[in-house]
Design an enzyme around this catalytic site. Structure first.
Site, PDB file in Angstrom:
ATOM      1  N   ASP A 163      28.559  19.997  40.757  1.00 48.55           N
ATOM      2  CA  ASP A 163      29.920  19.531  40.387  1.00 48.55           C
ATOM      3  C   ASP A 163      29.722  17.821  40.107  1.00 48.55           C
ATOM      4  OD1 ASP A 163      32.743  19.770  39.583  1.00 48.55           O
ATOM      5  OD2 ASP A 163      32.910  18.379  41.123  1.00 48.55           O
ATOM      6  N   GLU A 248      27.640  22.430  35.109  1.00 43.99           N
ATOM      7  CA  GLU A 248      28.875  22.311  34.146  1.00 43.99           C
ATOM      8  C   GLU A 248      28.527  21.825  32.641  1.00 43.99           C
ATOM      9  OE1 GLU A 248      33.902  22.614  34.752  1.00 43.99           O
ATOM     10  OE2 GLU A 248      32.445  21.373  35.981  1.00 43.99           O
ATOM     11  N   ASP A 329      35.691  19.122  45.501  1.00 41.43           N
ATOM     12  CA  ASP A 329      34.550  18.939  44.676  1.00 41.43           C
ATOM     13  C   ASP A 329      33.642  20.017  45.099  1.00 41.43           C
ATOM     14  OD1 ASP A 329      35.701  16.848  43.323  1.00 41.43           O
ATOM     15  OD2 ASP A 329      34.909  15.579  44.418  1.00 41.43           O
TER      16      ASP A 329
END
Length: 381
Positions: A163, A248, A329
């Site tokens: 992340d 991502e 997170d």
């Protein structure tokens, strides 16, 4: 040498540009090469004979490739490069250089180049292309292209979800947080001073302004070098320690519209980091899975799969109804990893199905052979 090459390419580009815009006629590489030969025989352009013909021919090939992409509707109409802002470079093929005993000699040069090598070439490597370039800080670089596939031991089924953030540059699904070095902030004072000195110089081609511009370029180069060195070490470590890496799909261009965070997002350089992960994963035989940008990784509980309501950015910790307290997170990294593994294993969706109770993820039992790099995405509908 590079200035003369730029003038020649500009003249050729103008001719091809005029032929297309005025008459809609295409000029191929053979025609431009014949023009170059004729220009060398004229008194006005006789200086083209002072340099090797290979970089000139390579510039023609690049020009032809740009127009071919435009005609095939793969790219926009080619634009001219700036002599002051564009990166100066010259490309030599195998017939225009000699590499022996660790020394590189270019065509029409009597002595080999004095090079400080960053690393040695592989023993059995045969260089095919050499590119000499100069950056905005006035430094010269030599890039040698050769067929080199370094081997790296395969980790035992290790996988990690990543992340990206600003305070912590990366948060791993293992719970580790990698701090953001903020290279631009560290070099901001020196860069601002150099830019103020440049702003005081009179505009034009004066020597004082050129020196001030060079100082700005060197200040930028320090920031860029530190950032690139950090990202190279970080991405190499991730690729070395994991067989599957899940990231991502971030829309950095849209994020930069946020004036409050634009500077910090640019300094984080997520796009460059992803590019490094892509080519390193491909080179070392790792699997890189990209999760859809609309996947609500922060709102999902990694323990029970329940999706929460709105969650502002200032909420860094939250507690689910199941009693689990999450770090925002770390929880997002765990969800990204789970979604990526589901797609690689059985082709599962990475977004909650609206018909699923509590917004939990469904499980599809359709096996999909995982490619080396797979984008985990689902249409917005």
């Amino acid at each position: 040498m590079h200035g003369q090459s730029d003038q020649r390419q500009c003249a050729t580009g103008s001719l091809v540009d005029g032929t297309w815009t005025q008459h809609q006629e295409r000029v191929n590489y053979i025609a431009t090469s014949a023009m170059l030969t004729a220009w060398k025989k004229t008194e006005e352009l006789a200086y083209l004979n002072e340099v090797s013909s290979v970089p000139l021919q390579q510039a023609l090939r690049h020009l032809q490739g740009a127009f071919a992409n435009f005609w095939a509707k793969r790219a926009k109409y080619p634009t001219f490069k700036s002599r002051k802002k564009s990166r100066k470079s010259a490309e030599y093929t195998s017939s225009a250089f000699r590499f022996r005993g660790g020394q590189l000699t270019l065509a029409k040069m009597d002595q080999p180049l004095n090079i400080m090598w960053s690393r040695g070439l592989p023993t059995d490597a045969s260089p095919s292309t050499v590119t000499v370039s100069q950056d905005s800080a006035g430094r010269w670089f030599v890039s040698i292209l050769c067929d080199d596939r370094p081997s790296m031991p395969k980790p035992p089924h290790a996988a990690v979800g990543i992340d990206a953030g600003i305070t912590s540059l990366l948060t791993l699904s293992t719970g580790e947080k990698i701090a953001n070095p903020r290279h631009e902030r560290r070099g901001r004072k020196c860069l601002a001073k150099a830019q103020r000195e440049l702003a005081r110089k009179a505009k034009g081609d004066g020597k004082n302004r050129a020196k001030a511009r060079l100082k700005v370029g060197r200040a930028y180069a320090k920031i860029t070098d530190r950032r690139r060195d950090f990202l190279h070490k970080l991405t190499t470590r991730l690729v070395r320690e994991n067989q599957t890496i899940v990231i991502e799909d971030l829309t950095v261009r849209n994020m930069l519209r946020n004036r409050t965070l634009a500077r910090a997002i640019s300094d984080a350089s997520w796009t460059e980091m992803r590019s490094m992960l892509e080519y390193k994963a491909d080179g070392y035989g790792r699997d890189l899975v990209v999760v859809d940008r609309w996947f609500p990784s922060s709102k999902l509980c990694s323990a029970c799969g329940t999706m929460q309501g709105k969650m502002p950015l200032n909420v860094r910790e939250w507690t689910c109804d199941c009693g689990t307290t999450h770090d925002r997170d770390v929880n997002a990294a765990k969800n990204i990893l789970a979604a990526g593994l589901a797609v690689a294993a059985c082709g599962d969706s990475v977004r909650p199905q609206r018909s699923t109770p509590n917004g939990q993820l469904s499980m599809k039992q359709e096996l999909v052979p995982p490619p080396r790099t797979r984008a985990a995405a689902q249409p917005r509908g």
